[in-house]
Design an enzyme around this catalytic site. Sequence first.
Site, PDB file in Angstrom:
ATOM      1  N   VAL A  27       0.920  -1.276   0.106  1.00 56.34           N
ATOM      2  CA  VAL A  27       0.124   0.139  -0.020  1.00 56.34           C
ATOM      3  C   VAL A  27       0.970   1.339  -0.063  1.00 56.34           C
ATOM      4  CG1 VAL A  27      -1.732   1.231   1.211  1.00 56.34           C
ATOM      5  CG2 VAL A  27      -1.756  -1.157   1.387  1.00 56.34           C
ATOM      6  N   LYS A  28       0.755   2.153  -0.960  1.00 57.46           N
ATOM      7  CA  LYS A  28       1.567   3.430  -0.928  1.00 57.46           C
ATOM      8  C   LYS A  28       0.523   4.483  -0.368  1.00 57.46           C
ATOM      9  CE  LYS A  28       4.310   5.444  -4.770  1.00 57.46           C
ATOM     10  NZ  LYS A  28       4.424   5.258  -6.264  1.00 57.46           N
TER      11      LYS A  28
END
Length: 217
Positions: A82-83
């Site tokens: 997850v960015k």
Amino acid sequence: MKFFVDTADVAAIRELNDLGMVDGVTTNPSLILKSGRDILEVTKEICDIVEGPVSAEVVASKAGDMIREGEHLVKIAPNITVKVPLTWDGLRACKVLSSQGHKVNVTLCFSAAQAILAAKAGATFISPFIGRLDDINFDGMELIAQIREIYDNYDFQTQILAASIRSVNHITDAARIGADVITAPPAVIKAMANHVLTDKGLEQFNADWAKTGQKIV
């Protein structure tokens, strides 16, 4: 050093992956737009091609919404990272998601101070943007060196993912400093194979071989 490819172009990813050049992939909203495809669909296809981490970015601005988006993105495939952006809300989301056992890439880092906060929040990767710093006459490589020194001093496990790579020199300089990962567009990675003396030498070899009149097969 690990090589991530910074694109949502599935064909380009597949080409580099077949050569063993891809340890992971990073995407962002701009790259998804460029691909012209649905984010969930193209991200799933990328995850099916690449075994390593695939960064998929949240678009919310509040921590609670980022967490919900992140929890949805990780359902795409086991190798999703997850960015999140390096904002206070992004750090809050990073802490929660990393505590849940998810990999988190904290992006848009432009200072060593920000990198310290990301490591304290449990980030898997910190993404300092080299090219964008260079654009405003700051030394992007100096930032990589500062983060490397700080992380080594305190044994932070967060990996330095050098981003906003614009040139082959960016890659080799980041490697010399000790970045754990670089993420670069496919064209920049492929440009690493180019050298004028290689071309010149090959031209000479081919000319000399033609004069022999021989064939190998």
